[in-house]
Design a protein around this motif. Structure first.
Motif, short mmCIF file in Angstrom:
data_model
loop_
_atom_site.label_atom_id
_atom_site.label_comp_id
_atom_site.label_asym_id
_atom_site.label_seq_id
_atom_site.Cartn_x
_atom_site.Cartn_y
_atom_site.Cartn_z
N ALA A 1 -0.39 15.18 3.52
CA ALA A 1 0.62 15.15 2.47
C ALA A 1 1.75 16.14 2.74
O ALA A 1 2.89 15.93 2.32
N TYR B 1 0.62 4.03 -2.71
CA TYR B 1 0.31 5.40 -2.32
C TYR B 1 1.36 6.38 -2.85
O TYR B 1 1.04 7.47 -3.29
N ILE C 1 5.18 7.73 7.97
CA ILE C 1 4.00 6.93 7.63
C ILE C 1 3.55 6.06 8.80
O ILE C 1 2.37 6.08 9.19
N PHE D 1 -4.19 5.85 4.27
CA PHE D 1 -3.30 6.82 3.62
C PHE D 1 -4.06 8.07 3.18
O PHE D 1 -3.49 9.17 3.16
N ALA D 2 -5.32 7.88 2.84
CA ALA D 2 -6.11 9.02 2.38
C ALA D 2 -6.23 10.09 3.47
O ALA D 2 -6.45 11.25 3.17
N ARG E 1 2.81 6.15 -5.49
CA ARG E 1 2.69 6.09 -6.94
C ARG E 1 3.85 5.43 -7.64
O ARG E 1 4.46 6.00 -8.54
N ALA F 1 0.84 -1.20 0.00
CA ALA F 1 0.00 0.00 0.00
C ALA F 1 0.87 1.25 0.00
O ALA F 1 0.55 2.24 -0.66
N THR F 2 2.00 1.20 0.73
CA THR F 2 2.90 2.34 0.76
C THR F 2 3.42 2.65 -0.64
O THR F 2 3.38 3.79 -1.10
N ARG G 1 -3.06 -2.05 -7.83
CA ARG G 1 -4.13 -1.95 -6.86
C ARG G 1 -5.29 -2.86 -7.21
O ARG G 1 -5.79 -3.61 -6.39
N LEU H 1 -4.88 1.71 2.21
CA LEU H 1 -4.99 2.85 1.29
C LEU H 1 -6.01 3.86 1.82
O LEU H 1 -5.81 5.07 1.68
N HIS I 1 0.79 1.90 -10.46
CA HIS I 1 0.12 1.69 -9.17
C HIS I 1 -1.37 1.36 -9.31
O HIS I 1 -1.89 0.58 -8.55
#
Lengths: 275, 323
Positions: B214, B126, B235, B209-210, B128, B122-123, B136, B206, B132
């Protein structure tokens, strides 16, 4: 920096290998399902050149997969409709209406989340037998509804909490009863959540083995997944037919996944972020 | 998206409700309404909640109590008679149940692997990594398949004369009896379970992560942090809650959703080496006709799940605070 970027691109190798490991087993099964028995014995990996649909029809008819398919379809459809109805009713009341005991009732519903089926299986089988619901459609439907209702109520409540109470107030002033508000306002407004939760519940019920195994003992009431478990003994010497049966059971889920991938992932994600 | 995007307004409902009129207090305006509708309106919330609550209470909470109670009674001739802890004694004397518990221990040991794989993937997704989106959707796909379908597919792949051994054979490695060797079988079943479910955890990660800020990531990058430093110092601490959630759900998944795999892949064998408590419950209830003994095993499973859940929440809460 440059080295880091190279490493980033090199990640593609393990990640692609993993992607291959993820889809290959299913492609292999699909390929085997279309082979003749002779072809399979001679070479397991070669692409089938016969497109032998006979296996599929054998699995559908002789192995009874067709009948099981219908059983699954009926039970799952009714379970999910009932889940959505009861879940949205309770979710609306618990989120938008204020009444004595509402938080206790909400907690009561949540408690169900922490009780897996295995833990209540024995007494539940007994209750179902005592009420003559065992081995019937309504019995299995009730078991599915009880299993997935806590989750459904939870998600619907969270979703309806996000709807401004003014909407309900306005509808009330316009002369709607509480039921009218539910039917005319809340049900339509809940569509996105109902869709997500409906898809998830469909997958859960469709994929279930244990509950169907315990609640539907007789052969003609088997669901599709129980059909898959009985294929092994039946076709252990005819792998292509076995693979065809597996494929029949997998295809509906694959189609759903292909078209509703986003919604399924969103439903799972919603379940987690609300926790 | 549909459910997720409601989050910001969650507060609104309760806050705006404080001085809100009407809906919840129909009785106050009752005078203006025809009397017939009044009672029905006042009880409307209860009528809306009742079916759900009744079903959950009757078919979840009540059976739980019934089962615990039942676990202290005897089977067969002693049906219904109180036997104290007799069933529990018998359970711990049973080789199969002990194996089942030992396998639970194995699951706990493998748990970090089952969480780290989706977490790492997932990292990358995330951040990219090229492709990706493709990764996914491919990684998530086995998560929607039924355990029996997965089990049946791997029965084909892992058969003694199956493809995996054929591939190994072409490298000159001898065939391995993947599902027939008591020392290997459980690892294969757990491996397949991880194969089938890591996509689910990936999606949960994920979603976590949202919620990540950022700006923190950018700041770390500007400061010249390496990928490993970003993961470890930015993270992991920011996702503490998500990691905790995945730990608990993965463990619960291992304890309660491997039945289909066990049933299809090994049926508990070889030599009972792939038993888990849930499989044991089913065998005692369905095959051995020992429902009271099965109830005792259910109660133990429930206790294990409670302990695992509480322990993990506690441990992870502490580690989250230290950061």
């Amino acid at each position: 920096m440059r080295r880091a970027r190279l490493g980033w691109w090199l990640l593609a190798i393990p990640m692609s290998l993993l992607a291959l490991a993820t889809i290959y087993p299913l492609l292999f099964t699909a390929n085997v399902a279309l082979k003749t028995r002779r072809e399979y014995i001679l070479d397991r990996f070669s692409l089938t050149d016969s497109l032998n649909w006979a296996n599929i029809s054998t699995a559908w008819t002789s192995a009874g997969m067709g009948r099981y398919f219908v059983n699954s379809l009926v039970v799952v459809t009714l379970s999910v409709l009932l889940l959505l109805l009861l879940g949205s009713m309770a979710g609306f009341a618990l989120s938008q209406l204020r009444f004595r005991g509402s938080s206790a009732l909400f907690l009561g519903c949540l408690a169900g989340l922490f009780i897996p089926f295995q833990v209540v299986m024995v007494p539940l089988a007994r209750i179902m037998a005592d009420t003559a619901l065992i081995d019937t459609y309504p019995g299995l439907i009730l078991v599915y509804v009880a299993q997935f209702l806590p989750f459904t109520v939870f998600l619907m409540t969270s979703y309806y909490r996000g709807i401004p109470p003014e909407i309900v107030d306005a509808a009330r002033i316009d002369g709607n009863t509480v039921y009218g508000v539910y039917r005319r306002i809340m049900l339509p407004l809940g569509t996105p959540a109902l869709l997500s939760v409906g898809i998830l519940n469909t997958l859960f019920c469709w994929n279930d083995v244990l509950m169907a195994l315990v609640m539907m003992p007789s052969a003609e009431n088997r669901t599709l997944m129980i059909g898959v478990t009985s294929l092994r003994g039946q076709y252990s010497d005819n792998i292509p037919t076995f693979a065809s049966g597996v494929l029949i059971a997998a295809i509906p889920v694959l189609l759903v996944y292909l078209f509703l991938q986003r919604q399924i992932a969103d439903g799972v994600a919603a379940g987690s972020t609300k926790g | 998206m549909p459910i997720g995007n409601t989050q910001p307004s969650v507060r609104l409902a309760s806050a705006g409700r404080a001085g809100g009129p009407a809906v919840t207090s129909p009785a106050h305006r009752g005078g203006a309404r025809p009397r017939g509708g009044l009672g029905a309106e006042r009880y409307a919330p209860y009528i809306l909640v009742a079916p759900a609550v009744l079903i959950i209470v009757l078919l979840r909470l009540y059976p739980l109590i019934l089962g615990v109670n039942f676990s202290f009674t005897g089977d067969g001739d002693q049906n219904g008679e109180a036997v104290g802890f007799g069933n529990y004694q018998e359970l711990f004397g049973d080789q199969l149940f002990r194996t089942a518990l030992r396998n639970v221990g194995l699951l706990v040991l493998l748990l970090p692997v089952a969480v780290a794989i989706p977490g790492l993937l997932a990292t990358f997704i995330y951040l990219r990594v090229p492709g990706h989106r493709f990764y996914r959707s491919v990684y998530f796909f086995p998560a929607v398949l039924s355990p029996v379908i997965v089990g049946a597919i791997f029965n084909l792949l892992l058969a003694f004369d199956g493809p995996l051994n054929a591939v190994l054979g072409s490298f000159g490695v001898g065939a391995v009896d993947w599902l027939g060797d008591p020392d290997i079988a459980m690892f294969m079943v757990v491996g397949v379970h991880i194969w089938a479910t890591f996509g689910m955890a990936l999606v949960v990660f994920l979603a976590g992560f949202a919620t990540l800020d950022a700006a923190l990531l950018d700041a770390a990058r500007v400061d010249g942090a390496s990928l490993r430093q970003v993961v470890w110092h930015v993270i992991v601490p920011s996702l503490a809650r998500t990691i905790q959630f995945v730990f608990v759900t993965t463990m619960i998944g291992m304890l309660t959703s491997m039945f289909g795999l066990l049933f299809v892949m090994t049926s508990g064998g070889p030599e009972g080496s792939t038993y888990l408590p849930e499989y044991y419950i089913w065998i005692q209830q369905g095959q051995m006709n020992r429902p009271a003994l099965a109830s005792a095993a259910s109660t133990i499973l429930f206790v294990i799940m409670l302990v695992v859940g509480l322990l993990q929440i506690k441990l992870l809460d502490r580690s989250g605070k230290e950061d």
